[in-house]
Structure formats: structure tokens, C-alpha cells
Design a protein around this motif. Structure first.
Motif, mmCIF file in Angstrom:
data_model
loop_
_atom_site.group_PDB
_atom_site.id
_atom_site.type_symbol
_atom_site.label_atom_id
_atom_site.label_comp_id
_atom_site.label_asym_id
_atom_site.label_seq_id
_atom_site.Cartn_x
_atom_site.Cartn_y
_atom_site.Cartn_z
ATOM 1 N N GLY A 126 1.083 -1.554 -0.085
ATOM 2 C CA GLY A 126 -0.049 -0.055 -0.191
ATOM 3 C C GLY A 126 0.867 1.138 -0.440
ATOM 4 N N VAL A 127 1.888 1.357 0.596
ATOM 5 C CA VAL A 127 3.090 2.518 1.013
ATOM 6 C C VAL A 127 3.821 3.052 -0.762
ATOM 7 C CG1 VAL A 127 5.111 3.152 2.138
ATOM 8 C CG2 VAL A 127 3.103 2.540 3.475
ATOM 9 N N ALA A 128 4.694 1.446 -1.194
ATOM 10 C CA ALA A 128 4.925 1.597 -2.594
ATOM 11 C C ALA A 128 3.682 2.065 -3.298
ATOM 12 C CB ALA A 128 5.223 0.333 -2.819
ATOM 13 N N VAL A 129 2.302 1.841 -3.640
ATOM 14 C CA VAL A 129 1.682 2.084 -4.594
ATOM 15 C C VAL A 129 1.499 3.482 -4.219
ATOM 16 C CG1 VAL A 129 -1.269 2.374 -5.461
ATOM 17 C CG2 VAL A 129 0.229 0.159 -4.689
ATOM 18 N N PHE A 130 1.163 4.056 -2.653
ATOM 19 C CA PHE A 130 1.119 5.419 -2.684
ATOM 20 C C PHE A 130 2.215 5.931 -3.262
ATOM 21 C CE2 PHE A 130 1.574 8.818 0.430
ATOM 22 C CZ PHE A 130 0.804 9.680 0.382
ATOM 23 N N ASP A 131 3.244 5.780 -2.942
ATOM 24 C CA ASP A 131 5.268 6.778 -3.410
ATOM 25 C C ASP A 131 4.487 7.151 -5.268
ATOM 26 O OD1 ASP A 131 5.599 6.892 -0.712
ATOM 27 O OD2 ASP A 131 6.987 4.897 -0.187
ATOM 28 N N ALA A 132 4.356 5.882 -5.379
ATOM 29 C CA ALA A 132 4.357 5.446 -6.653
ATOM 30 C C ALA A 132 2.987 6.342 -7.139
ATOM 31 C CB ALA A 132 4.014 3.967 -7.472
ATOM 32 N N LEU A 133 2.072 6.742 -6.947
ATOM 33 C CA LEU A 133 1.326 7.633 -7.408
ATOM 34 C C LEU A 133 1.725 9.291 -6.735
ATOM 35 C CD1 LEU A 133 -1.672 6.743 -6.784
ATOM 36 C CD2 LEU A 133 -0.842 6.652 -8.727
ATOM 37 N N CYS A 134 2.171 9.672 -5.732
ATOM 38 C CA CYS A 134 2.686 10.448 -5.735
ATOM 39 C C CYS A 134 4.273 11.373 -6.325
ATOM 40 C CB CYS A 134 3.730 11.337 -4.092
ATOM 41 S SG CYS A 134 1.849 10.878 -2.761
ATOM 42 N N ASP A 135 4.887 10.150 -6.083
ATOM 43 C CA ASP A 135 5.658 10.403 -7.255
ATOM 44 C C ASP A 135 6.007 11.036 -8.487
ATOM 45 O OD1 ASP A 135 7.774 9.272 -5.280
ATOM 46 O OD2 ASP A 135 8.624 7.841 -6.204
ATOM 47 N N ALA A 136 4.426 10.724 -9.725
ATOM 48 C CA ALA A 136 4.140 10.505 -10.564
ATOM 49 C C ALA A 136 3.460 11.950 -10.408
ATOM 50 C CB ALA A 136 3.182 9.535 -11.148
ATOM 51 N N ALA A 137 3.036 12.753 -8.720
ATOM 52 C CA ALA A 137 1.927 14.354 -9.421
ATOM 53 C C ALA A 137 1.166 13.611 -9.580
ATOM 54 C CB ALA A 137 2.849 15.218 -10.382
ATOM 55 N N MET A 138 0.402 12.627 -9.670
ATOM 56 C CA MET A 138 -1.238 12.562 -9.048
ATOM 57 C C MET A 138 -1.871 13.124 -8.143
ATOM 58 S SD MET A 138 -0.997 10.616 -12.752
ATOM 59 C CE MET A 138 -2.105 10.019 -12.600
ATOM 60 N N LEU A 139 -1.406 12.647 -7.055
ATOM 61 C CA LEU A 139 -2.481 13.467 -5.659
ATOM 62 C C LEU A 139 -2.132 14.788 -4.853
ATOM 63 C CD1 LEU A 139 -1.636 9.798 -3.823
ATOM 64 C CD2 LEU A 139 -3.291 10.460 -5.662
ATOM 65 N N ASN A 140 -2.689 15.343 -4.525
ATOM 66 C CA ASN A 140 -2.736 16.608 -3.898
ATOM 67 C C ASN A 140 -3.113 16.152 -2.355
ATOM 68 O OD1 ASN A 140 -3.268 19.190 -2.832
ATOM 69 N ND2 ASN A 140 -3.903 19.857 -4.412
ATOM 70 N N ILE A 141 -2.553 15.780 -1.450
ATOM 71 C CA ILE A 141 -2.596 15.484 -1.035
ATOM 72 C C ILE A 141 -3.299 16.207 0.284
ATOM 73 C CG2 ILE A 141 -2.384 14.417 1.900
ATOM 74 C CD1 ILE A 141 0.086 13.311 0.242
ATOM 75 N N ILE A 142 -3.113 17.756 0.453
ATOM 76 C CA ILE A 142 -3.856 18.497 1.623
ATOM 77 C C ILE A 142 -4.947 18.812 0.638
ATOM 78 C CG2 ILE A 142 -3.396 21.375 1.779
ATOM 79 C CD1 ILE A 142 -0.817 21.028 0.966
ATOM 80 N N ASP A 143 -5.749 18.975 -0.761
ATOM 81 C CA ASP A 143 -7.149 19.319 -0.944
ATOM 82 C C ASP A 143 -8.010 17.534 -0.842
ATOM 83 O OD1 ASP A 143 -6.396 21.859 -1.260
ATOM 84 O OD2 ASP A 143 -6.180 22.009 -3.540
ATOM 85 N N GLY A 144 -7.176 17.212 -1.060
ATOM 86 C CA GLY A 144 -7.938 16.004 -0.711
ATOM 87 C C GLY A 144 -8.226 15.208 -2.279
#
Length: 239
Positions: A126-144
Motif C-alpha cells: 500500500g505504501v509503495a502504491v501511494f509513493d508511486a502515485l505521489c512520485d508521478a504527481a498524481m495526488l493532491n494530499i492537501i486538497d484531498g
């Protein structure tokens, strides 16, 4: 000025409810989001049916659990996702039980590799999936938000996930994070996290393991994770 009628939250009440070992064990079993019969929860907690019924009634009254009657049986499920988040958070500050058997060691390993956290993927995978999407700038964590919903990612393409799929989750934030107790890092929750795990199950990338909440990965799932996010799947247990 209107008088202030609401005071501070009383975390002690929730803490007392969670502190009982039998209730804690029941909640852990239910933390994968599936409904379980009262008898199965009693066995898992090591208590009598009458004692289990009392514990379950308290959690239903608190709004933590929902109950459905099917014939003569009652099925319980977690009705408040924040309960699972609380369990994960408590695990971060709880002492580790000593492993006393090979079976226990295997169960501990399986949970750390991959497990369900309510309806989303946790553990090292699960952490690896999250990291991969973050590295690809796919997620905006602050705005959800899924900030790159107009762009594709190999993992999302493999799972046939597009932005419009998230409408089924209504007002639930597309992106939320949970602090993973075993990795001490974040994994992905929210609508996108739930959809990712759902599609992995539908495509038979993973299946329930022998340990409650643990997930095992099929050869197809192992190969897809390696191809889409570069995950080293050598340590993943094959279903």
C-alpha cells in the motif's frame, strides 16, 4: 451572543470502549470492511456468545458498528471508517506482542507485506502504491483531490480507473492518507484508495490470506505491480 452548548470532545469514552481486549480483537477482525456473524466474532475474541453480544451491543450503540439480521444470525460490520483509522493510529504507539510460534511469525509478516485497512490497501504494498502515485504527481494530499485526473498512470490504466469512477463515492474525498502502523509512512485511503483495492480484487491480483486482513498476491498481480510501479515483488506471497 448565543451560549456555547458544545464542549470539548471526550476521548476517554472512546478509549474505554477500545481498551477492552475482546472488543479490540473484534474490531481488528472487522477492520477489513467485511461483515461477520456474531458467533465468529465471539470465537475470534475468545469469549462466550452472551459476552460477545454485550460487547457488540455497546459498539453498535456508540455508532461504530452496524448490524444486519439474516435469518437467525446477526452480521456486524464497521459503520464508521474512522474506527479503523483509530486502530491503525493506536498500533503506532502500542507495544509489540512477542512472536511465540512460526505461525505467528508468518502472520505478522503477511500483515506487514499487504493488508486491507477497512476498504483500502495497507502495508508495504500500500505504501509503495501511494509513493508511486505521489512520485508521478498524481495526488493532491492537501486538497484531498486526484490532482492529475486528466492524465494517465500505468497502474490506473491497468486497473481501468478513470476520474468519473470516483462519482460513486459521493462526497467522500477522492484522496485521503492513513499513517501505516507497520511502515510508519502513509498509504492511500479515500475514494481512490478504495477503488484501487476493489479493482485489484476484481481482476484477481490479490485474494484474502490465511490471517484476517492479510492479502496475498497472485502471479498476475505480482507481475502487474512490477510492471506498473516497479515494485520488487520477490517477497510477496503468491495466492
Amino acid at each position: 451572543m448565543e451560549p456555547i452548548r458544545d464542549g470539548d470532545v471526550d476521548i476517554s469514552g472512546a478509549a474505554r470502549l477500545l481498551a477492552d481486549p475482546a472488543r479490540a480483537r473484534m474490531l481488528t477482525v472487522l477492520a477489513d470492511g467485511r461483515a461477520q456473524p456474531a458467533g465468529e466474532l465471539a470465537r475470534a475474541a475468545g469469549v462466550t456468545a452472551a459476552t460477545a453480544s454485550e460487547h457488540l451491543g455497546k459498539m453498535v450503540e456508540q455508532g461504530w458498528l452496524a448490524v444486519e439480521r439474516v435469518g437467525r444470525h446477526r452480521y456486524y460490520r464497521i459503520d464508521l471508517p474512522e474506527v479503523v483509522q483509530a486502530i491503525e493510529a493506536m498500533a503506532l504507539i502500542s507495544p509489540v506482542r512477542p512472536v511465540k510460534s512460526l505461525r505467528g511469525a508468518r502472520a505478522n509478516r503477511d500483515l506487514k507485506i499487504a493488508r486491507s485497512c477497512y476498504d483500502h490497501l495497507a502495508g508495504a504494498v500500500g505504501v509503495a502504491v501511494f509513493d508511486a502515485l505521489c512520485d508521478a504527481a498524481m495526488l493532491n494530499i492537501i486538497d484531498g483531490q486526484w490532482s492529475a485526473a486528466d492524465r494517465s498512470h500505468p497502474l490506473l490504466d491497468e486497473l481501468d480507473i478513470v476520474a468519473s469512477d470516483l462519482r460513486q463515492f459521493g462526497r467522500r474525498p477522492p484522496v485521503r492518507v492513513c499513517l501505516d502502523w507497520s511502515e510508519r509512512r502513509y498509504h492511500l485511503a479515500g475514494g481512490l484508495g478504495a477503488l484501487l483495492l476493489r479493482r485489484m480484487r476484481e481482476k484477481r491480483w490479490c485474494a484474502p490470506g490465511n490471517t484476517p486482513r492479510a492479502l496475498t498476491f497472485t502471479p498476475a498481480g505480482r507481475e502487474s505491480l512490477h510492471r506498473t510501479i516497479g515494485l520488487d515483488t520477490a517477497a510477496l506471497r503468491v495466492a
